[in-house]
Design an enzyme around this catalytic site. Sequence first.
Site, PDB file in Angstrom:
ATOM      1  N   GLY A  76       6.277   0.964  14.524  1.00 37.52           N
ATOM      2  CA  GLY A  76       6.344   1.256  13.081  1.00 37.52           C
ATOM      3  C   GLY A  76       5.004   1.683  12.508  1.00 37.52           C
ATOM      4  O   GLY A  76       4.818   1.713  11.292  1.00 37.52           O
TER       5      GLY A  76
ATOM      6  N   LYS B 202      -2.002   9.944  -2.180  1.00 37.92           N
ATOM      7  CA  LYS B 202      -3.250  10.699  -1.921  1.00 37.92           C
ATOM      8  C   LYS B 202      -3.029  12.202  -1.953  1.00 37.92           C
ATOM      9  O   LYS B 202      -3.924  12.958  -2.318  1.00 37.92           O
ATOM     10  CB  LYS B 202      -3.885  10.290  -0.592  1.00 37.92           C
TER      11      LYS B 202
ATOM     12  N   GLY C 296       0.355   0.100   5.288  1.00 35.60           N
ATOM     13  CA  GLY C 296       1.316  -0.996   5.441  1.00 35.60           C
ATOM     14  C   GLY C 296       1.900  -1.341   4.093  1.00 35.60           C
ATOM     15  O   GLY C 296       1.161  -1.435   3.109  1.00 35.60           O
TER      16      GLY C 296
ATOM     17  N   GLU D  28      -6.161   2.741  -6.541  1.00 34.64           N
ATOM     18  CA  GLU D  28      -6.899   1.982  -5.531  1.00 34.64           C
ATOM     19  C   GLU D  28      -6.226   2.068  -4.152  1.00 34.64           C
ATOM     20  O   GLU D  28      -6.897   2.121  -3.115  1.00 34.64           O
ATOM     21  CB  GLU D  28      -6.987   0.518  -5.980  1.00 34.64           C
TER      22      GLU D  28
ATOM     23  N   GLU E 115       5.111   7.496  11.653  1.00 30.41           N
ATOM     24  CA  GLU E 115       6.387   7.978  11.110  1.00 30.41           C
ATOM     25  C   GLU E 115       7.176   8.655  12.238  1.00 30.41           C
ATOM     26  O   GLU E 115       6.588   9.094  13.234  1.00 30.41           O
ATOM     27  CB  GLU E 115       6.105   9.049  10.040  1.00 30.41           C
TER      28      GLU E 115
ATOM     29  N   LYS F 266      -7.240  12.089   1.977  1.00 33.70           N
ATOM     30  CA  LYS F 266      -8.007  10.897   1.568  1.00 33.70           C
ATOM     31  C   LYS F 266      -9.484  11.244   1.372  1.00 33.70           C
ATOM     32  O   LYS F 266     -10.130  10.742   0.446  1.00 33.70           O
ATOM     33  CB  LYS F 266      -7.836   9.799   2.617  1.00 33.70           C
TER      34      LYS F 266
ATOM     35  N   VAL G 199      -6.466   5.197  -0.759  1.00 34.94           N
ATOM     36  CA  VAL G 199      -7.349   5.262   0.421  1.00 34.94           C
ATOM     37  C   VAL G 199      -7.660   3.828   0.830  1.00 34.94           C
ATOM     38  O   VAL G 199      -8.010   3.003  -0.029  1.00 34.94           O
ATOM     39  CB  VAL G 199      -8.684   5.978   0.093  1.00 34.94           C
TER      40      VAL G 199
ATOM     41  N   ARG H 287      16.359   9.054  -5.357  1.00 33.53           N
ATOM     42  CA  ARG H 287      17.081  10.324  -5.176  1.00 33.53           C
ATOM     43  C   ARG H 287      18.557  10.030  -4.929  1.00 33.53           C
ATOM     44  O   ARG H 287      19.428  10.661  -5.482  1.00 33.53           O
ATOM     45  CB  ARG H 287      16.463  11.024  -3.955  1.00 33.53           C
TER      46      ARG H 287
ATOM     47  N   ASP I 103      -3.453  14.007   6.599  1.00 30.17           N
ATOM     48  CA  ASP I 103      -3.510  12.777   5.794  1.00 30.17           C
ATOM     49  C   ASP I 103      -4.972  12.376   5.535  1.00 30.17           C
ATOM     50  O   ASP I 103      -5.345  12.031   4.415  1.00 30.17           O
ATOM     51  CB  ASP I 103      -2.764  11.650   6.545  1.00 30.17           C
TER      52      ASP I 103
HETATM   53  N1  LIG Z   1       3.637   3.823   3.834  1.00 29.51           N
HETATM   54  C1  LIG Z   1       2.397   3.369   3.658  1.00 29.51           C
HETATM   55  O1  LIG Z   1       1.905   2.469   4.384  1.00 29.51           O
HETATM   56  C2  LIG Z   1       1.557   3.922   2.532  1.00 29.51           C
HETATM   57  C3  LIG Z   1       0.246   3.442   2.349  1.00 29.51           C
HETATM   58  C4  LIG Z   1      -0.514   3.916   1.275  1.00 29.51           C
HETATM   59  C5  LIG Z   1       0.033   4.880   0.449  1.00 29.51           C
HETATM   60  N2  LIG Z   1       1.312   5.347   0.668  1.00 29.51           N
HETATM   61  C6  LIG Z   1       1.838   6.357  -0.271  1.00 29.51           C
HETATM   62  O2  LIG Z   1       2.942   5.781  -0.984  1.00 29.51           O
HETATM   63  C7  LIG Z   1       3.828   6.819  -1.403  1.00 29.51           C
HETATM   64  C8  LIG Z   1       5.256   6.453  -1.026  1.00 29.51           C
HETATM   65  O3  LIG Z   1       5.371   6.366   0.381  1.00 29.51           O
HETATM   66  P1  LIG Z   1       6.677   5.747   1.082  1.00 29.51           P
HETATM   67  O4  LIG Z   1       6.307   5.579   2.513  1.00 29.51           O
HETATM   68  O5  LIG Z   1       7.166   4.592   0.329  1.00 29.51           O
HETATM   69  O6  LIG Z   1       7.728   6.970   0.929  1.00 29.51           O
HETATM   70  P2  LIG Z   1       9.295   6.913   1.217  1.00 29.51           P
HETATM   71  O7  LIG Z   1       9.661   5.745   2.048  1.00 29.51           O
HETATM   72  O8  LIG Z   1       9.678   8.280   1.676  1.00 29.51           O
HETATM   73  O9  LIG Z   1       9.957   6.675  -0.250  1.00 29.51           O
HETATM   74  C9  LIG Z   1      10.028   7.656  -1.241  1.00 29.51           C
HETATM   75  C10 LIG Z   1      10.913   7.164  -2.368  1.00 29.51           C
HETATM   76  O10 LIG Z   1      10.893   8.120  -3.424  1.00 29.51           O
HETATM   77  C11 LIG Z   1      12.208   8.525  -3.777  1.00 29.51           C
HETATM   78  N3  LIG Z   1      12.158   9.959  -4.101  1.00 29.51           N
HETATM   79  C12 LIG Z   1      11.545  10.948  -3.412  1.00 29.51           C
HETATM   80  N4  LIG Z   1      11.690  12.118  -4.052  1.00 29.51           N
HETATM   81  C13 LIG Z   1      12.406  11.865  -5.163  1.00 29.51           C
HETATM   82  C14 LIG Z   1      12.900  12.668  -6.236  1.00 29.51           C
HETATM   83  N5  LIG Z   1      12.692  14.000  -6.265  1.00 29.51           N
HETATM   84  N6  LIG Z   1      13.600  12.073  -7.232  1.00 29.51           N
HETATM   85  C15 LIG Z   1      13.831  10.735  -7.206  1.00 29.51           C
HETATM   86  N7  LIG Z   1      13.400   9.902  -6.207  1.00 29.51           N
HETATM   87  C16 LIG Z   1      12.712  10.482  -5.209  1.00 29.51           C
HETATM   88  C17 LIG Z   1      13.065   8.260  -2.559  1.00 29.51           C
HETATM   89  O11 LIG Z   1      14.409   8.061  -2.993  1.00 29.51           O
HETATM   90  P3  LIG Z   1      15.589   7.628  -1.962  1.00 29.51           P
HETATM   91  O12 LIG Z   1      15.301   6.194  -1.631  1.00 29.51           O
HETATM   92  O13 LIG Z   1      16.839   7.787  -2.734  1.00 29.51           O
HETATM   93  O14 LIG Z   1      15.451   8.548  -0.790  1.00 29.51           O
HETATM   94  C18 LIG Z   1      12.387   6.999  -1.988  1.00 29.51           C
HETATM   95  O15 LIG Z   1      12.936   5.858  -2.614  1.00 29.51           O
HETATM   96  C19 LIG Z   1       3.298   8.107  -0.761  1.00 29.51           C
HETATM   97  O16 LIG Z   1       2.526   8.803  -1.707  1.00 29.51           O
HETATM   98  C20 LIG Z   1       2.412   7.596   0.368  1.00 29.51           C
HETATM   99  O17 LIG Z   1       1.371   8.513   0.703  1.00 29.51           O
HETATM  100  C21 LIG Z   1       2.070   4.893   1.670  1.00 29.51           C
END
Ligand SMILES: NC(=O)c1ccc[n+]([C@@H]2O[C@H](COP(=O)([O-])OP(=O)(O)OC[C@H]3O[C@@H](n4cnc5c(N)ncnc54)[C@H](OP(=O)(O)O)[C@@H]3O)[C@@H](O)[C@H]2O)c1
Length: 420
Positions: free
Chosen positions: A196, A116, A310, A140, A199, A214, A143, A58, A210
């Site tokens: 960490g 998810k 993670g 994969e 959130e 799942k 969940v 973004r 959440d």
């Molecule tokens: N965190 C975990 O441990 C974990 C585990 C399993 C699954 N997940 C899943 O993984 C996914 C990502 O999670 P995350 O924690 O990495 O999220 P995050 O840190 O919020 O990162 C989101 C990324 O997407 C970009 N973005 C969002 N909206 C956008 C748009 N409209 N146009 C262009 N870029 C956009 C953001 O850009 P900017 O960098 O410019 O803001 C950022 O780089 C989610 O679906 C989450 O449920 C996460």
Amino acid sequence: MSAPAITARQDARSRAPSPRPITIALLGLGQIGSAVARCASLSAGSAQPVRVACALVRDPSRDRADVPAIPLITDPRAIFALRPDAIVEALGGLEPARALVTDALERGVPVVTANKALLARHGEALLAIAVRTGTPLRYEASVLSGVPFLGAFAARPFVSITGITGIVNGTSNFILGRMGDGESLADAIAEAQRLGIAEPDPADDVSGRDAAHKLAVLAWHFGLGAFSPDAIETTGIASLEAGDLGCAGKLGGLIKPIAAVRRAADRATAFVGPAFVPLTHKLAPLGGVDNGVLLDTPGGRLSFTGPGAGPFATATTMLDDVVEAVRGGQPPPRHTPPPAGVAPPSTAWFVRLRGSELPRGDEVAEFLGSHGVWIRHAASCGQRRCLVTYAASRGRVETALGALALATGVEWLALRTLED
Ligand SMILES: NC(=O)c1ccc[n+]([C@@H]2O[C@H](COP(=O)([O-])OP(=O)(O)OC[C@H]3O[C@@H](n4cnc5c(N)ncnc54)[C@H](OP(=O)(O)O)[C@@H]3O)[C@@H](O)[C@H]2O)c1
């Protein structure tokens, strides 16, 4: 005499062509996207190198010092001009993720996602496009992201899954574990944020949203039912106090964040929420941020446990998905017809009563019995009395407890109970 032969084999191996790198386009470079980029940068020279062609973000001006240098783009149309072998969606949320995943599948570009929320609402429709276009869609990491088990069943259509019970949100498992040690909810959340694990805004974890996403993905993936996460009875952990968890201990159990779905005759039953789990139950030992899922089959119960989230665990699972998608194509979907809807189950209940003047145990038993709720075990702890009932519907239990509160002034809390 054998040394020259070994040298010749080593020479032959070092001359063997290294595999062609798989080129991916990353959608999102946040927590997960950055971890995918870091893992991919370490894959050069490995059995299967992965190269990141670009990352959609973004805000390209954001500081990304900890991420390998990658061309950043903000216009999604630039993605397909780079002809990636696969798309890795790590944006989160519904849009533009849904539109971009749809576009990729329609163009025949394999997609890997851990989203998810997207899959819970649009997974069936996206899978239909994947099947129609013969394009892999792998999820994969959506969940139990560090425990690859969804794909293990894709090629096993004769394994029939009749029910799923799990701890699928590590943050709330951690928080309830701390509360079981006597910490307040607020302190446990603050501790999770400091480490960490939670959130800055932990609402999705604390509310159960959440876990409901799942559970909807699991139900749909294993053919137990295709329904919206909004249709699942979902209870958060915010109404619990440390004393309630202490009281559960007196009845031989723990309070754990449970998600459960089961196939009934014409519909599924499901719930998400904190539940009383007997110490003898297979999910009871899962502490900290660990996740676990039990799959019921006619042949017995299968269990999968491990890290549920993670960045590193999620990124490696997603990169494995990339390799499988590019090499192996789309596994056939499971063919169990989904039940028509979803309803809350009838379960036993853990009830906590609290008040400065609690009615006697025999009075409570008689009162609840007159409303059709029968007590199995009870214990007292200070100004609390806890009990475990026999199976009853939520409506019956809440009506009985509401009447008891009116008659005696006690406050009550009712949580579902897992059976062994
Ligand atoms: N965190 C975990 O441990 C974990 C585990 C399993 C699954 N997940 C899943 O993984 C996914 C990502 O999670 P995350 O924690 O990495 O999220 P995050 O840190 O919020 O990162 C989101 C990324 O997407 C970009 N973005 C969002 N909206 C956008 C748009 N409209 N146009 C262009 N870029 C956009 C953001 O850009 P900017 O960098 O410019 O803001 C950022 O780089 C989610 O679906 C989450 O449920 C996460």
